[in-house]
Motif scaffolding. Structure first.
Motif, PDB file in Angstrom:
ATOM      1  N   SER A  39       0.724  -1.156  -0.015  1.00 43.39           N
ATOM      2  CA  SER A  39       0.017   0.091   0.061  1.00 43.39           C
ATOM      3  C   SER A  39       0.801   1.351   0.147  1.00 43.39           C
ATOM      4  N   ALA A  40       2.093   1.324   0.749  1.00 38.04           N
ATOM      5  CA  ALA A  40       2.915   2.330   0.787  1.00 38.04           C
ATOM      6  C   ALA A  40       3.505   2.723  -0.493  1.00 38.04           C
ATOM      7  N   LYS A  41       3.911   1.622  -1.068  1.00 42.64           N
ATOM      8  CA  LYS A  41       4.435   1.599  -2.599  1.00 42.64           C
ATOM      9  C   LYS A  41       3.460   2.016  -3.702  1.00 42.64           C
ATOM     10  N   ILE A  42       2.366   1.691  -3.482  1.00 42.29           N
ATOM     11  CA  ILE A  42       1.098   2.225  -4.340  1.00 42.29           C
ATOM     12  C   ILE A  42       0.899   3.595  -4.320  1.00 42.29           C
ATOM     13  N   ILE A  43       0.887   4.025  -2.928  1.00 41.28           N
ATOM     14  CA  ILE A  43       0.576   5.596  -2.530  1.00 41.28           C
ATOM     15  C   ILE A  43       1.888   6.470  -3.014  1.00 41.28           C
ATOM     16  N   LEU A  44       2.978   5.896  -3.004  1.00 44.87           N
ATOM     17  CA  LEU A  44       4.058   6.741  -3.298  1.00 44.87           C
ATOM     18  C   LEU A  44       4.088   6.931  -4.844  1.00 44.87           C
ATOM     19  N   ALA A  45       3.642   5.838  -5.882  1.00 51.24           N
ATOM     20  CA  ALA A  45       3.249   6.102  -7.131  1.00 51.24           C
ATOM     21  C   ALA A  45       2.445   7.069  -7.435  1.00 51.24           C
ATOM     22  N   GLN A  46       1.357   6.888  -6.783  1.00 45.40           N
ATOM     23  CA  GLN A  46       0.085   7.998  -7.021  1.00 45.40           C
ATOM     24  C   GLN A  46       0.553   9.461  -6.552  1.00 45.40           C
ATOM     25  N   LEU A  47       1.443   9.519  -5.486  1.00 45.43           N
ATOM     26  CA  LEU A  47       1.913  10.976  -5.359  1.00 45.43           C
ATOM     27  C   LEU A  47       2.788  11.599  -6.342  1.00 45.43           C
ATOM     28  N   GLU A  48       3.696  10.703  -6.781  1.00 47.76           N
ATOM     29  CA  GLU A  48       4.708  11.505  -7.494  1.00 47.76           C
ATOM     30  C   GLU A  48       4.146  11.400  -8.941  1.00 47.76           C
ATOM     31  N   GLY A  49       3.026  10.667  -9.268  1.00 45.89           N
ATOM     32  CA  GLY A  49       2.580  10.621 -10.774  1.00 45.89           C
ATOM     33  C   GLY A  49       3.325   9.503 -11.479  1.00 45.89           C
ATOM     34  N   SER A  50       2.595   8.605 -11.745  1.00 46.70           N
ATOM     35  CA  SER A  50       3.282   7.437 -12.497  1.00 46.70           C
ATOM     36  C   SER A  50       4.138   7.762 -13.406  1.00 46.70           C
ATOM     37  N   GLY A  51       5.459   7.602 -13.535  1.00 50.15           N
ATOM     38  CA  GLY A  51       6.325   7.737 -14.516  1.00 50.15           C
ATOM     39  C   GLY A  51       6.862   9.092 -14.641  1.00 50.15           C
ATOM     40  N   ARG A  52       6.559   9.994 -13.713  1.00 49.45           N
ATOM     41  CA  ARG A  52       7.145  11.304 -13.836  1.00 49.45           C
ATOM     42  C   ARG A  52       8.415  11.875 -12.746  1.00 49.45           C
ATOM     43  N   GLY A  53       8.439  11.024 -11.834  1.00 50.69           N
ATOM     44  CA  GLY A  53       9.563  11.189 -10.864  1.00 50.69           C
ATOM     45  C   GLY A  53       8.942  12.167  -9.781  1.00 50.69           C
ATOM     46  N   ALA A  54      10.083  12.347  -8.670  1.00 50.02           N
ATOM     47  CA  ALA A  54       9.608  12.904  -7.530  1.00 50.02           C
ATOM     48  C   ALA A  54       9.375  14.546  -7.624  1.00 50.02           C
ATOM     49  N   LEU A  55       9.938  15.145  -8.736  1.00 56.77           N
ATOM     50  CA  LEU A  55      10.041  16.581  -8.861  1.00 56.77           C
ATOM     51  C   LEU A  55       8.496  16.800  -9.501  1.00 56.77           C
ATOM     52  N   ALA A  56       7.909  15.859 -10.266  1.00 56.86           N
ATOM     53  CA  ALA A  56       6.325  16.526 -10.769  1.00 56.86           C
ATOM     54  C   ALA A  56       5.447  15.544  -9.725  1.00 56.86           C
ATOM     55  N   ALA A  57       5.655  15.395  -8.270  1.00 57.68           N
ATOM     56  CA  ALA A  57       4.621  14.500  -7.564  1.00 57.68           C
ATOM     57  C   ALA A  57       3.415  15.600  -7.481  1.00 57.68           C
ATOM     58  N   TYR A  58       2.175  15.085  -7.251  1.00 58.61           N
ATOM     59  CA  TYR A  58       1.132  15.802  -7.051  1.00 58.61           C
ATOM     60  C   TYR A  58       1.210  16.440  -5.665  1.00 58.61           C
ATOM     61  N   ASN A  59       1.926  15.567  -4.769  1.00 58.22           N
ATOM     62  CA  ASN A  59       1.811  16.134  -3.294  1.00 58.22           C
ATOM     63  C   ASN A  59       3.242  16.030  -2.903  1.00 58.22           C
TER      64      ASN A  59
END
Length: 239
Positions: A39-59
């Motif tokens: 679940s933590a891995k799923i949320i990390l992928a959702q927060l960063e935007g799938s395939g965009r990296g940490a700089l383009a995260a939604y939160n």
């Protein structure tokens, strides 16, 4: 009712094997830890935007909080891990709990888990049995080779006379002939000696017989003359 149709008796696990916990409960605890991590891995992928990296995260803030918490705090007890995350960000902790509940109920393939588990155990047992059979075969071959080597060494370590007897050399042949001739000579000598002794006895017997048949010596003037030594001249005729 045939015996083959009887239900197989269940394999019972001792109640204290896992501290009074059933194997199913122990497996559910491991799965709970797994579902929390997923679940933590799923949320990390959702927060960063799938395939965009940490700089383009939604939160970006929640991404950094969840990422650091996952790296710094060991996930030994899922409930304690979530409690610590809730102190940092309550909304983020609730999101993780909702995701793991939904994933375990709807998205996790329980049938595939059972199939993969059974297949994995069957494959592992087969590999272990093959390794054990191979090791046993190698040990048998090694033992056979060692026994064969020991026999060869024992044969090679026998006295060399056995080999020399099969290979006739001039020196060994001559010595063997001499050794064979000596007993024959020893056997011949007693025969010759007995023959000579018998011949001497016959000669002595012949001489004694001749001496007995001979006329006694003549006595002339008190002297013993051998027989035939005294010749008497015939009387001369007178006119």
């Amino acid at each position: 009712m045939p015996l083959s149709s009887w239900p197989r008796p269940r394999l019972l696990v001792h109640w204290c094997s896992f501290g009074g916990v059933s194997p199913e409960r122990k497996a559910s605890e491991a799965l709970e830890k797994l579902f929390t991590f997923i679940s933590a891995k799923i949320i990390l992928a959702q927060l960063e935007g799938s395939g965009r990296g940490a700089l383009a995260a939604y939160n970006q803030e929640q991404y950094t909080t969840l990422f650091s918490h996952l790296q710094d705090v060991p996930l030994g007890d899922p409930d304690q891990w979530l409690e610590q995350l809730m102190r940092k960000d309550k909304a983020l902790a609730l999101r993780v709990m909702e995701v793991r509940a939904a994933y375990s109920k709807e998205d996790f393939e329980w049938d595939q888990l059972q199939r993969l588990s059974v297949e994995s155990i069957k494959r592992s047992n087969l590999q272990l049995m093959r390794k054990a059979a191979t090791a046993s075969l190698q040990a048998t071959q090694l033992s056979s080779s060692q026994q064969l080597t020991a026999k060869q060494q024992q044969t090679a370590g026998e006295p060399t006379c056995s080999k020399s007897s099969t290979q006739d050399t001039p020196g060994s042949t001559a010595s063997m002939q001499q050794q064979t001739a000596q007993p024959q000579q020893q056997q011949t000598l007693p025969a010759e000696a007995s023959a000579m002794t018998a011949g001497d006895c016959s000669i002595e017997q012949t001489n004694s017989t001749n001496d007995t048949n001979a006329s006694p010596p003549e006595d002339i003037g008190g002297e013993m003359l051998p027989p035939g030594s005294l010749q008497v001249e015939p009387p001369k005729k007178t006119d």
